[in-house]
Design a protein around this motif. Structure first.
Motif, PDB file in Angstrom:
ATOM      1  N   THR A 171      49.061  24.057   3.131  1.00 11.28           N
ATOM      2  CA  THR A 171      48.834  23.483   4.442  1.00 11.28           C
ATOM      3  C   THR A 171      47.534  22.695   4.467  1.00 11.28           C
ATOM      4  N   ILE A 172      47.404  21.892   5.504  1.00 13.39           N
ATOM      5  CA  ILE A 172      46.182  21.118   5.707  1.00 13.39           C
ATOM      6  C   ILE A 172      44.993  22.044   5.942  1.00 13.39           C
ATOM      7  N   TYR A 173      45.268  23.276   6.363  1.00 15.74           N
ATOM      8  CA  TYR A 173      44.196  24.248   6.615  1.00 15.74           C
ATOM      9  C   TYR A 173      43.818  25.017   5.352  1.00 15.74           C
ATOM     10  N   ASP A 174      44.528  24.769   4.242  1.00 11.34           N
ATOM     11  CA  ASP A 174      44.259  25.429   2.974  1.00 11.34           C
ATOM     12  C   ASP A 174      44.300  26.953   3.110  1.00 11.34           C
ATOM     13  N   ASP A 175      45.246  27.439   3.919  1.00  8.82           N
ATOM     14  CA  ASP A 175      45.336  28.884   4.113  1.00  8.82           C
ATOM     15  C   ASP A 175      46.743  29.416   3.842  1.00  8.82           C
ATOM     16  N   ALA A 212      45.009  32.798  14.562  1.00 11.08           N
ATOM     17  CA  ALA A 212      43.728  32.238  14.990  1.00 11.08           C
ATOM     18  C   ALA A 212      43.232  31.168  14.035  1.00 11.08           C
ATOM     19  N   GLU A 213      43.855  31.039  12.848  1.00 13.19           N
ATOM     20  CA  GLU A 213      43.487  29.976  11.929  1.00 13.19           C
ATOM     21  C   GLU A 213      44.001  28.616  12.386  1.00 13.19           C
ATOM     22  N   ARG A 214      44.759  28.592  13.488  1.00 11.88           N
ATOM     23  CA  ARG A 214      45.253  27.339  14.032  1.00 11.88           C
ATOM     24  C   ARG A 214      44.550  27.042  15.365  1.00 11.88           C
ATOM     25  N   THR A 921      50.582  20.646   9.167  1.00 12.40           N
ATOM     26  CA  THR A 921      50.821  19.686   8.094  1.00 12.40           C
ATOM     27  C   THR A 921      50.871  20.400   6.746  1.00 12.40           C
ATOM     28  N   PHE A 922      51.938  20.082   5.988  1.00 10.19           N
ATOM     29  CA  PHE A 922      52.183  20.784   4.721  1.00 10.19           C
ATOM     30  C   PHE A 922      52.397  19.745   3.628  1.00 10.19           C
TER      31      PHE A 922
END
Length: 931
Positions: A171-175, A212-214, A921-922
């Motif tokens: 993901t765009i969050y690298d999680d 909560a990471e989003r 986003t992936f």
């Protein structure tokens, strides 16, 4: 007849006679979906996905492949303890996955869990040559469960050479990360008489267990009851609020509001402790009472603001999944007209998810002589003239509840097929499936021990804390203490964060388990061919018989069987039944190249099914194809379909979960025990299905096709399970048949338990329209493929005792049947030139309402609307050589957030609809090798 490539098309199955002749006249395996007759354009709409679609989507699971088909809802449980974690179940028309029949190579797939659903993750993506989806009833062709339709995965059993695909996504969050490897190899030996095929997949999905990471998930959003609501004051009954906190739970414990002011005319406990008026009482890290500040919108579980704890941040977006799949197949030509075949499929899927630590929402009773109670608190209680109070606590010492699941599937098929005479084919086959399911619930709590340990006093002999029960009965007999709870009791200090000792944790905390095995044995024989011809062509028939035996056995630990754990408590059961079936199908051509018809044929099928438990049922189908000119074909099908109850629905003895229930009498939400169980009196449900539409393929515009189909499905005697909150609501609205399931405390009138049992409802209905447009043409030296798919849902409703509820547009809370968006639209553009492939996709998911029943009666919410969402995906691939290709894909390019639709549990899933992307986003990059 048109066979459209691309993600999907609402057209017919490609005739089995069209593939190239196999080498040396070997018998070619025939797989047809929607009909048992080969070389025939079925009048039932069919959606087809091919191997190139897997590549375009960089799909590593079946769920990835099916997600963009508008008629399908791919359900994945992201952490509900009562269901298989991480399982992806195909659900056509939103009628429930139990009404969608899943096949591999035209053969039924056994249930992968005791609840009677099929995790499509078990299917090897590396070997899928196509997925064919019948979007209408097909029981006459395939038997029970095909009420909403069929999803048939066709494996490439004639593969030559090696296929290898390696990819990595994040993901765009690298999680959230997803490495994936798939491989398949096929070869011919013994003068091409022997075909060997092997395949394997490995995937690891790192999951994401913190919403909560989003950005949309870090506002501590929850569904609250509105304390200012009355049925006549215009206030909403429910509120979606950010900064939601628990009203009656903190890490160190908080006294419930009802106990904070026991005497209406006297000072509250907080005031007696010297706190300001309006404060509550909580306990600090040392166990001393300190003020507790209340927020606003104070309800039984949540409030806005204040000092309460919150666990919404830890809500799951997706579970962790690790999947291994292996396949081996053999086909041997015994002669030019007879082939022996066998294959073996093995799959193991491991998942891990978490839920909140064991909470106590105001359910702990503390006596004034409690061993750990602070002196100041005892004095305040004595001054108030009370001997006990109740408190709530979020027990972080317990650790998060971990649900560790494993699904292991083994499927062995074997048989002989052949041909004789002028085009006659036959086959005899067997299939043995053994699927095992296990769920371990770590950090569960034995409630009896928890409450025994909490009730502690000072032992006068030692001046140390001791459980009151042990002090009063130091030598209990086995009859008094059958589980050793009293004899091993460890006193528990509940005052202050981290106060619970390791010894206490070892006393009451543990792991419960559920283990189940699903056995399925199927033996079948089929014959098809053309006995004679009419003036318009060959009359074709297919006949066959099938015997099937289904068995489910569930076991659990002794404490679960005795309902001692706080949650789950699976009850052992065993159930089995057998099914005997016989069917016949016919196609009669009535006109060919006539002045009034380019083509006209009629298709009919009938099947008699004898269920061991419920007796015989007859299903049938009548369909027609009519082409007045070559460019236009009208099609229609009318069918009677069935679904018999599975072993879980019939024999399960109860499964326990704890969820929030809003009591309509008080508008207070409380965490309430809910027990689900089976009903042996269930009868098969019967469905009447009609589909009708037109296919337009103009000869003057090569490459263009369009189709539009109307569908209507009505299920009589539908097997339904009413959501627990609905059971409570319906009872209060005067529907007395539901009141037996609502258990109230005879003194306090508080709801203590809701019993959920499946029953045969009056009817379940859905109707709508499927649309497809596709145009393929040459452009700039390359090839452009444009495609548009849409599904419009006019109705999806249940009727019981004369009351109808429609779930079209339901985007938030999803009681059965699952609510559906009114519109789903997919538009794709794929361009290939030289070694390049470029793709762009647009997806639209309609919004609707948080709950379609809100604002129509006493149920109400401040804003019942949910906006739709649009998504854009991009893909690209380039062939470095004839054997090596690299590719990349971006899904949800603009990182579109899902709508906020929280459910009503202690740890809310803030984006509760399955239709909207929660991942964000992936990115996927990978490479393919073909040798």
């Amino acid at each position: 007849m048109l066979s459209l490539p691309g993600v999907a098309h609402a057209q017919e199955a490609p005739p089995a006679a069209e593939p190239a002749e196999p080498a040396d006249d070997a018998v070619e395996a025939i797989t047809v979906t929607g009909t048992r007759i080969s070389g025939f354009t079925a009048p039932t709409p069919l959606t087809t996905l091919r191997s190139e679609d897997i590549e375009l989507k960089a799909a590593s699971t079946v769920a990835d492949l099916l997600d963009d088909v508008p008629q399908l809802r791919v359900n994945q449980n992201i952490g509900k303890s009562s269901e298989p974690i991480g399982a992806s179940n195909a659900d056509l028309r939103g009628l429930g996955s139990q009404r969608t029949l899943v096949l591999i190579d035209g053969r039924r797939v056994a249930f992968t869990d005791p609840a009677g659903t099929i995790d499509t993750n078990i299917i090897p993506v590396s070997l899928i040559s196509s997925a064919e989806i019948v979007t209408g009833g097909a029981s006459a062709a395939y038997g029970s469960d095909a009420v909403a339709g069929v999803v048939n995965f066709v494996l490439d059993k004639n593969l030559q050479g090696l296929k290898l695909d390696v990819s990595y996504g994040q993901t765009i969050y690298d999680d959230h990360r997803r490495p994936s490897v798939s491989a398949a190899y096929g070869t011919k030996l013994l003068d091409d008489r022997l075909q060997l095929t092997f395949a394997g997949d490995y995937l690891r999905n790192s999951g994401q267990t913190s919403q909560a990471e989003r950005p949309w998930g870090d506002n501590q959003t929850a569904l609250l009851t509105n304390p200012a609501y009355t049925p006549t004051n215009g206030q909403p009954r429910l509120i979606i609020s950010d900064n939601a906190r628990f009203t009656q739970m903190t890490a160190g414990g908080v006294i419930t509001r009802s106990n904070g002011n026991p005497n209406a005319t006297g000072p509250s406990l907080a005031q007696r402790l010297g706190f300001a008026a309006g404060s509550g009482v909580q306990f600090d890290a040392n166990g001393n009472p300190i003020p507790f500040t209340y927020g606003t919108n104070i309800g039984g579980t949540f409030m806005t603001g204040g000092d309460g704890a919150q666990v919404t941040d830890g809500g799951n977006i997706m579970p962790q999944i690790e999947r291994i799949t292996g396949y081996g197949g053999l086909r041997f030509d015994i002669s030019d007209s007879v082939t022996f075949f066998t294959d073996f499929l093995y799959s193991r899927v491991d998942t891990l998810s978490d839920l909140t630590p064991n909470p106590d929402n105001g359910g702990i009773t503390i006596q004034s002589d409690n061993a750990y109670l602070a002196t100041s608190m005892r004095n305040a209680m004595a001054a108030a003239g009370i001997t006990s109070f109740t408190m709530g606590r979020m027990n972080y010492e317990d650790g998060y509840s971990l649900f560790d699941s494993r699904t292991e599937s083994r499927r062995f098929t074997f048989g002989v097929e052949g041909r004789f005479g002028n085009g006659w084919t036959w086959d005899v086959s067997g299939q043995i499936s053994r699927n095992d399911y296990e769920q371990l619930s770590h950090n569960n709590r034995i409630n009896a021990r928890w409450f025994l340990g909490l009730d502690s006093v000072i032992n006068p002999a030692t001046n140390q804390p001791i459980c009151r029960a042990l002090l009063n009965n130091p030598n209990p007999t086995a009859a008094q203490d059958p589980y050793g709870d009293i004899r091993s009791c460890v006193p528990i200090d509940p005052f202050g964060a981290g106060a619970v000792s390791d010894a206490a944790l070892a006393y009451y905390r543990g792991t419960s388990f559920t283990r189940a095995s699903q056995h399925q044995d199927v033996f079948a024989a089929n014959l098809s061919g053309s006995p004679f011809s009419t003036w318009a062509g060959e009359v074709k028939i297919a006949v066959g018989a099938e015997y099937r035996r289904e068995k489910t056995t569930l076991t659990s630990d002794a404490d679960s069987a005795a309902r001692r754990w706080r949650s789950v408590n699976s009850q052992p059961f065993s159930g089995e039944f057998d099914v005997k079936e016989g069917y016949a199908e016919i196609v009669v051509p009535l006109a060919k190249d006539a002045p009034f018809a380019d083509n006209l044929d009629v298709n009919g099928a009938i099947r008699y099914t004898d269920y061991e438990l419920s007796g015989g049922v007859t299903t049938w189908k009548v369909g027609v194809n009519y082409s007045p000119i070559p460019d236009v074909r009208f099609r229609a099908t009318l069918s009677r379909d069935i679904r018999a109850p599975n072993n879980w629905e019939l024999f399960s003895r109860g499964n326990q979960v704890i969820n929030a229930i809003v009591d309509p009498r008080t508008n207070i939400s409380r965490q309430t025990v809910q027990i689900t169980s089976g009903n042996p009196a269930l009868e098969p449900e019967k469905a009447d299905t009609f589909t009708g539409g037109v296919v337009f393929q103009p000869g003057f515009l090569p490459g263009f096709s369009a189709s539009i189909d109307y569908y209507r499905i009505k299920i009589n005697g539908a097997i339904a399970t009413v959501a627990p909150q609905n059971i409570v609501n319906f009872c209060e609205e005067g529907r007395t048949e539901f009141c037996a399931g609502v258990i109230r405390d005879p003194v306090s009138d508080i709801i203590t338990q809701v019993n959920v049992t499946p029953f045969n409802a009056d009817s379940l209905k859905t109707s709508g329209v499927d649309v497809e447009l596709q145009y393929r043409f040459d452009l700039g030296g390359g090839r452009l493929n444009l495609r548009g798919l849409a599904n419009y849902v006019a109705e999806i409703s249940t009727t019981s005792n004369g009351v109808t509820n429609d779930y079209v547009g339901l985007a938030g809370i999803s009681p059965p049947p699952q609510g559906l968006p009114e519109w789903r639209v997919n538009i794709d553009a794929n361009y290939s030139i030289g070694g390049f492939k470029l793709g762009a996709s647009y997806r639209y998911v309609d919004g609707g309402k948080f709950d379609t029943r809100f604002n129509t009666r006493v149920l109400d919410i401040a804003d019942n609307t949910v906006a739709g969402r649009s998504y854009v995906d991009l893909s690209a691939a380039y062939k470095l050589t004839s054997a090596v290709e690299i590719y990349g894909r971006v899904e949800n390019l603009f990182n579109t957030y899902p709508p906020v639709t929280p459910n009503g549990i202690t740890q809310p899933t803030i984006a509760n609809s399955q239709f909207f992307d929660r991942r964000g986003t992936f990115f996927v990059v990978g490479g393919r090798l073909r040798l």
